[in-house]
Design a protein around this motif. Structure first.
Motif, PDB file in Angstrom:
ATOM      1  N   LYS A 164       0.979  -1.343   0.213  1.00  0.00           N
ATOM      2  CA  LYS A 164      -0.102   0.036   0.078  1.00  0.00           C
ATOM      3  C   LYS A 164       0.865   1.315   0.043  1.00  0.00           C
ATOM      4  O   LYS A 164       0.721   2.296  -0.285  1.00  0.00           O
ATOM      5  CB  LYS A 164      -0.924   0.372   1.333  1.00  0.00           C
ATOM      6  CG  LYS A 164      -1.966  -1.579   1.057  1.00  0.00           C
ATOM      7  CD  LYS A 164      -2.659  -1.674   0.002  1.00  0.00           C
ATOM      8  CE  LYS A 164      -3.914  -2.453  -0.298  1.00  0.00           C
ATOM      9  NZ  LYS A 164      -4.929  -2.440  -1.088  1.00  0.00           N
ATOM     10  N   ASN A 165       1.989   1.255   0.439  1.00  0.00           N
ATOM     11  CA  ASN A 165       2.989   2.777   0.704  1.00  0.00           C
ATOM     12  C   ASN A 165       4.217   2.474   0.043  1.00  0.00           C
ATOM     13  O   ASN A 165       4.553   3.850  -0.624  1.00  0.00           O
ATOM     14  CB  ASN A 165       2.959   3.007   1.758  1.00  0.00           C
ATOM     15  CG  ASN A 165       4.209   0.891   2.349  1.00  0.00           C
ATOM     16  OD1 ASN A 165       4.594   1.268   1.904  1.00  0.00           O
ATOM     17  ND2 ASN A 165       4.754   1.478   4.101  1.00  0.00           N
ATOM     18  N   LYS A 166       4.164   2.199  -1.271  1.00  0.00           N
ATOM     19  CA  LYS A 166       4.891   1.233  -2.072  1.00  0.00           C
ATOM     20  C   LYS A 166       6.130   2.110  -1.731  1.00  0.00           C
ATOM     21  O   LYS A 166       7.299   2.156  -2.687  1.00  0.00           O
ATOM     22  CB  LYS A 166       4.234   2.420  -3.639  1.00  0.00           C
ATOM     23  CG  LYS A 166       2.871   3.111  -3.148  1.00  0.00           C
ATOM     24  CD  LYS A 166       2.473   1.568  -3.975  1.00  0.00           C
ATOM     25  CE  LYS A 166       0.704   1.413  -4.549  1.00  0.00           C
ATOM     26  NZ  LYS A 166       0.198   0.101  -4.524  1.00  0.00           N
ATOM     27  N   ASP A 167       7.135   0.502  -0.880  1.00  0.00           N
ATOM     28  CA  ASP A 167       8.249   0.753  -0.525  1.00  0.00           C
ATOM     29  C   ASP A 167       9.132  -0.590  -0.312  1.00  0.00           C
ATOM     30  O   ASP A 167       9.771  -0.483  -0.780  1.00  0.00           O
ATOM     31  CB  ASP A 167       7.954   0.919   0.851  1.00  0.00           C
ATOM     32  CG  ASP A 167       7.834  -0.596   2.455  1.00  0.00           C
ATOM     33  OD1 ASP A 167       6.995  -1.083   0.624  1.00  0.00           O
ATOM     34  OD2 ASP A 167       8.462  -0.406   3.116  1.00  0.00           O
ATOM     35  N   GLY A 168       8.371  -1.213  -1.283  1.00  0.00           N
ATOM     36  CA  GLY A 168       8.917  -2.273  -2.221  1.00  0.00           C
ATOM     37  C   GLY A 168       8.845  -3.455  -1.189  1.00  0.00           C
ATOM     38  O   GLY A 168       9.666  -4.793  -1.134  1.00  0.00           O
ATOM     39  N   TYR A 169       8.021  -3.084  -0.100  1.00  0.00           N
ATOM     40  CA  TYR A 169       8.057  -4.481   1.411  1.00  0.00           C
ATOM     41  C   TYR A 169       6.364  -4.797   1.465  1.00  0.00           C
ATOM     42  O   TYR A 169       5.406  -3.329   0.921  1.00  0.00           O
ATOM     43  CB  TYR A 169       8.756  -3.581   2.620  1.00  0.00           C
ATOM     44  CG  TYR A 169      10.243  -3.946   2.006  1.00  0.00           C
ATOM     45  CD1 TYR A 169      11.205  -5.128   2.560  1.00  0.00           C
ATOM     46  CD2 TYR A 169      11.023  -3.018   2.044  1.00  0.00           C
ATOM     47  CE1 TYR A 169      12.293  -5.297   2.019  1.00  0.00           C
ATOM     48  CE2 TYR A 169      12.232  -2.802   1.480  1.00  0.00           C
ATOM     49  CZ  TYR A 169      12.903  -4.032   1.745  1.00  0.00           C
ATOM     50  OH  TYR A 169      14.299  -4.182   2.038  1.00  0.00           O
ATOM     51  N   VAL A 170       6.189  -5.411   1.845  1.00  0.00           N
ATOM     52  CA  VAL A 170       4.516  -5.566   2.521  1.00  0.00           C
ATOM     53  C   VAL A 170       4.711  -5.940   4.328  1.00  0.00           C
ATOM     54  O   VAL A 170       5.594  -7.104   5.006  1.00  0.00           O
ATOM     55  CB  VAL A 170       3.964  -7.178   2.005  1.00  0.00           C
ATOM     56  CG1 VAL A 170       1.403  -7.422   2.305  1.00  0.00           C
ATOM     57  CG2 VAL A 170       3.932  -6.263   0.251  1.00  0.00           C
ATOM     58  N   SER A 171       3.930  -5.202   5.006  1.00  0.00           N
ATOM     59  CA  SER A 171       3.712  -5.059   6.375  1.00  0.00           C
ATOM     60  C   SER A 171       2.678  -6.247   6.982  1.00  0.00           C
ATOM     61  O   SER A 171       1.822  -6.209   5.917  1.00  0.00           O
ATOM     62  CB  SER A 171       3.798  -4.202   6.669  1.00  0.00           C
ATOM     63  OG  SER A 171       2.254  -3.009   6.625  1.00  0.00           O
ATOM     64  N   LYS A 172       2.347  -7.010   7.438  1.00  0.00           N
ATOM     65  CA  LYS A 172       1.620  -6.835   8.419  1.00  0.00           C
ATOM     66  C   LYS A 172       0.038  -6.413   8.164  1.00  0.00           C
ATOM     67  O   LYS A 172      -0.765  -6.852   8.076  1.00  0.00           O
ATOM     68  CB  LYS A 172       1.724  -7.397   9.746  1.00  0.00           C
ATOM     69  CG  LYS A 172       0.328  -8.467  10.418  1.00  0.00           C
ATOM     70  CD  LYS A 172       0.598  -8.531  11.648  1.00  0.00           C
ATOM     71  CE  LYS A 172       2.362  -9.094  11.794  1.00  0.00           C
ATOM     72  NZ  LYS A 172       1.991  -9.571  13.563  1.00  0.00           N
ATOM     73  N   ASN A 173       0.396  -4.685   8.532  1.00  0.00           N
ATOM     74  CA  ASN A 173      -0.868  -4.147   8.525  1.00  0.00           C
ATOM     75  C   ASN A 173      -1.576  -3.970   6.661  1.00  0.00           C
ATOM     76  O   ASN A 173      -2.752  -4.283   6.807  1.00  0.00           O
ATOM     77  CB  ASN A 173      -0.764  -2.920   9.266  1.00  0.00           C
ATOM     78  CG  ASN A 173      -0.944  -3.009  10.158  1.00  0.00           C
ATOM     79  OD1 ASN A 173      -1.062  -3.767  11.451  1.00  0.00           O
ATOM     80  ND2 ASN A 173       0.328  -1.999  11.164  1.00  0.00           N
TER      81      ASN A 173
END
Length: 233
Positions: A164-173
């Protein structure tokens, strides 16, 4: 989708390698284009088609395009080791340093078997598709990935949807948010999101890279189970 990932315990990631930084940067750039994926359910609906396409990678695994059969897997042991990967790049005339080959190999040898199994090879192909340096672009052309590119693009777009925040990683949230968007109002959606995230976060560091997502995806569509069945024959 399949259950919680089992089998061997994958290694914990070391600090980001040069390849991982390239992978994250490539995904950040790709995210700027947006994604056609509107819900995680829409990805699930594509599982059968994606599964069929990924299984077709086996011919590349065994033959690697125009080269003789088993050109990649020279000792025919069902895995590709680092030396075999290097030899195949040389046969294709792809210029790549030993360090670049080592990084690619280690990124995909997630169980540290010192050999890429079929599901690991799928991840390798998708990383080849994503990355955009001259050597990898040349590999993509010579490996005959044209028919597989729509499937790889679906996987890239699916990750972009989750990130969602387009930083190249996916977080649990972010994973929970994505599941909530699909299952609005369902009391179980948060629990499902956590479970899916745990299936992806193999190194348990709280974030998921595209590589981790790809390994989880091969499990979700049953590619890993096929490997297990082959081993038992």
């Amino acid at each position: 989708m399949g259950g919680v990932i089992g089998g061997d315990s994958p290694r914990h990631s070391s600090p980001a390698t040069k390849l991982e930084r390239k992978m994250v940067e490539a995904m950040q750039q790709r995210a700027l284009k947006g994604t056609s994926v509107k819900s995680f359910n829409s990805v699930i609906m594509k599982f059968p088609k994606i599964d069929e396409s990924l299984r077709n990678c086996r011919s590349i695994f065994q033959q690697f395009g125009p080269l003789p059969a088993a050109a990649f897997d020279e000792d025919s042991n069902g895995e590709i080791d680092q030396q075999e990967l290097k030899h195949c790049f040389q046969k294709l005339g792809i210029e790549s340093t030993d360090d670049e080959i080592k990084d690619l190999f280690q990124a995909c040898d997630i169980y540290e078997h010192m050999g890429m199994k079929f599901n690991e090879f799928i991840v390798f192909l998708c990383l080849v598709y994503l990355l955009n340096d001259p050597a990898v672009s040349e590999a993509r052309k010579k490996m005959g990935l044209g028919s597989l590119e729509p499937t790889f693009e679906t996987l890239v777009e699916s990750f972009v949807f989750l990130d969602k925040n387009k930083d190249g990683y996916v977080s649990k949230n972010e994973m929970i948010q994505s599941i909530n968007e699909t299952s609005a109002g369902e009391r179980s959606s948060g629990r499902i999101g956590v479970k899916r995230f745990e299936e992806m976060d193999w190194d348990k560091n709280g974030t998921v890279t595209f590589k981790e997502f790809l390994f989880a995806f091969t499990r979700w569509v049953g590619i890993d189970n096929e490997d297990d069945d082959d081993d038992e024959e």
